[in-house]
Design an enzyme around this catalytic site. Structure first.
Site, PDB file in Angstrom:
ATOM      1  CE  LYS A  43      -1.832   3.080   1.887  1.00  0.00           C
ATOM      2  NZ  LYS A  43      -1.605   4.503   1.458  1.00  0.00           N
TER       3      LYS A  43
ATOM      4  CB  SER B 109       3.248  10.669  11.163  1.00  0.00           C
ATOM      5  OG  SER B 109       2.034  10.012  11.453  1.00  0.00           O
TER       6      SER B 109
ATOM      7  N   GLY C  70       1.804   5.811  13.581  1.00  0.00           N
ATOM      8  CA  GLY C  70       2.478   4.612  14.107  1.00  0.00           C
ATOM      9  C   GLY C  70       1.898   4.175  15.439  1.00  0.00           C
TER      10      GLY C  70
ATOM     11  CD  GLU D 187      12.853   3.257  10.905  1.00  0.00           C
ATOM     12  OE1 GLU D 187      13.269   4.100  11.705  1.00  0.00           O
ATOM     13  OE2 GLU D 187      13.098   2.050  10.970  1.00  0.00           O
TER      14      GLU D 187
ATOM     15  CB  CYS E  53      12.996   9.669   8.658  1.00  0.00           C
ATOM     16  SG  CYS E  53      11.707   8.983   7.679  1.00  0.00           S
TER      17      CYS E  53
HETATM   18  C1  UN1 Z   1      14.128   8.505   5.190  1.00  0.00           C
HETATM   19  O1  UN1 Z   1      14.549   9.601   5.513  1.00  0.00           O
HETATM   20  O2  UN1 Z   1      12.931   8.222   5.312  1.00  0.00           O
HETATM   21  O3  UN1 Z   1      19.848   8.061   4.888  1.00  0.00           O
HETATM   22  C2  UN1 Z   1      15.009   7.477   4.595  1.00  0.00           C
HETATM   23  C3  UN1 Z   1      19.124   8.606   4.069  1.00  0.00           C
HETATM   24  C4  UN1 Z   1      18.480   7.760   2.993  1.00  0.00           C
HETATM   25  C5  UN1 Z   1      17.254   7.102   3.520  1.00  0.00           C
HETATM   26  C6  UN1 Z   1      16.343   8.052   4.240  1.00  0.00           C
HETATM   27  N1  UN1 Z   1      19.399   6.780   2.511  1.00  0.00           N
HETATM   28  O4  UN1 Z   1      18.879   9.790   4.105  1.00  0.00           O
END
Ligand code: UN1
Length: 496
Positions: free
Chosen positions: A175, A229, A233, A250, A284
């Site tokens: 999804k 988010s 989560g 994550e 992230c």
């Molecule tokens: C993410 O920010 O959701 O280390 C993943 C990094 C990438 C992966 C980020 N290789 O910024």
């Protein structure tokens, strides 16, 4: 008329049971429609589960090395189509071409790692405490995995989940984020072309609160992997906890780059620009805090502001663009709201803080790279995830204080320190409370063959990438083989 795309359920491309479609628009130019995608209903998710159960029967019995061959072929097809996918991804997601190429490359790396893992998937053989008896473990696939992915890495993050899940012998229901359904469709097409049995993969487009929720609640989906988010989560975690599902989360980050007084400032400048404003801050792992030693604070702040002001906003397909748009209006509104909060909290807005004007950028969700100085630890600007091009600068007096400020947030994904002092670097490596730390490199840039994930409210203890994710997608089975021909009682007959 925009092209209509379909779900992939039951081994065929099908319309959604709802008959409804949503528009996917280019965030750099909202007049451009990338395509129409299924706004699927609960019925579609349920059909996908029934089909994935059949897919599991076939795929879980396929020897793991042969499953690995399919992943190898998928990797080869990603190589072949890298440029095409990158361009499509930039159109639907906005980030610049270099970055979308990198995103596809992360999928390629993940595919080749998974392909080799098909010939490993190691168990252990250990001595038994009893005579004429063997003890060993091997890994079994679990079943149907529901994979719910975000918009910011339209290829890398789905492959982090899907490829290990598949090589371990599970079937998957994918999804994707409704913001990036086109890249998701290309990924599924590639897996099918690579020779994956039809029902081992299902693609159900639509919204998290309908399709995602249906997968999370469905009793025949024992594994959920979610990136998104922290708020969502938590909801998923509650449900999965109640029904004992295996869950990998994550979630958010509030990552900091520390710059000590002995740092190479030119290097640290390149790092923070890339970490804070790459992907328009929508990672992230993005650098949203810059913690600077007071001895170099004023000088480094000037360097950062001057450089941030020069960054060129634009369509990610144009070679001159440094920073693309945000993903949609809500994302930009959130950034605007945090800029207001920062000003109310008394932080000093140094550059940015506004929507750019002019015809070239007028039809996209652009926002100027923004730097706040004098940000107070524990203020909202300093604590909360913004997911946009906003950098908060905090001044500190020592390494101890820098580490304390870094650690004093609810998240713990990534951190970075620029220093030439070996002792300070090792102290930071030990004490920074994050899943990933970089020394003399920015907070972004994780490699696919190492574990990826964070501590505290960033995750729930699992890792993606590398070798650890293979534990998540398998059950360990223990085997004892007694060839003594008599009853041997463990712990009781052991020392006779
Ligand atoms: C993410 O920010 O959701 O280390 C993943 C990094 C990438 C992966 C980020 N290789 O910024």
């Amino acid at each position: 008329m925009a092209k209509k795309f379909l779900n992939y359920i039951g081994g065929e491309w099908v319309e959604p049971s709802t008959g409804k479609y949503f528009q996917n628009r280019n965030p750099a130019n909202w007049n451009q429609i990338v395509g129409l995608f299924p706004d699927s209903g609960v019925q579609d998710a349920r059909r996908a589960v029934r089909s994935a159960a059949r897919g599991f029967e076939v795929w879980s019995k396929t020897p793991a090395p042969l499953r690995g061959e399919v992943l190898k072929a998928a990797g080869d097809l990603l190589v072949k189509n890298k440029e095409k996918i990158a361009r499509v991804m930039t159109q639907e997601m906005g980030k610049v071409l270099d970055e979308t190429r990198g995103d596809v490359q992360e999928g390629i790396d993940t595919a080749y790692y998974a392909a080799i893992e098909g010939r490993r998937l190691f168990g252990h053989t250990v001595p038994s405490e009893l005579r004429d008896k063997w003890a060993m473990t091997y890994r079994r696939p679990i079943g149907i995995c529901g994979l719910i992915t975000p918009f910011n890495f339209p290829m890398a993050i789905p492959t982090w989940k899907m490829f290990p899940a598949l090589v371990c012998g599970n079937s998957v229901i994918f999804k994707p984020s409704h913001d990036v359904p086109r890249t998701a469709t290309m990924l599924v097409e590639i897996l099918l072309e690579a020779g994956l049995p039809q029902e081992a993969v299902q693609l159900v487009h639509g919204y998290g609160r309908v399709v995602g929720e249906a997968l999370v609640h469905h009793p025949s989906v024992p594994v959920i992997s979610f990136t998104g988010s922290t708020a969502t989560g938590s909801v998923i975690g509650e449900t999965c906890g109640r029904v004992h599902k295996r869950l990998s989360l994550e979630m958010g980050g509030k990552n900091a780059q520390i710059v000590m007084d002995d740092a190479d400032l030119d290097l640290a400048l390149e790092g923070v620009l890339w970490g804070a404003f790459g992907t328009a801050g929508q990672r992230c792992t993005a650098t949203s805090r810059l913690i600077v030693h007071k001895k170099v604070h004023n000088r480094f702040l000037r360097m950062v502001c001057d450089a941030a002001e020069k960054l060129r906003l634009g369509d990610g397909l144009e070679a001159s663009t440094d920073v693309g748009p945000l993903i949609h209006e809500d994302a930009r509104n959130k950034v605007k709201q945090y800029v207001r909060i920062g000003q109310e909290e008394g932080a000093s807005l140094e550059v940015g803080g506004k929507v750019p004007r002019g015809a070239r950028l007028g039809k996209g969700w652009f926002y100027r790279p923004t730097v706040f100085a004098g940000v107070k630890p524990r203020s909202r600007l300093e604590q909360e995830e913004i997911f946009g091009p906003v950098l908060s600068v905090i001044q500190v007096r020592s390494l101890d204080e820098a580490i304390k400020v870094n650690n004093d947030v609810v998240y713990g994904l990534s951190s970075s320190i620029y220093t030439r002092d070996v002792r300070g670097a090792f102290k930071a490596m030990t004490e920074l409370a994050t899943g990933i730390s970089y020394i003399n490199a920015p907070t972004i840039g994780a490699e696919a063959h190492l574990p990826f994930g964070g501590v505290k409210q960033t995750g729930n203890g699992h890792r993606e990438g590398g070798w650890e994710v293979y534990d998540f997608y398998t059950e360990t089975k223990v085997l004892y083989v007694d060839y003594s021909g008599r009853l041997q009682r463990a712990q009781i007959d052991t020392y006779e």
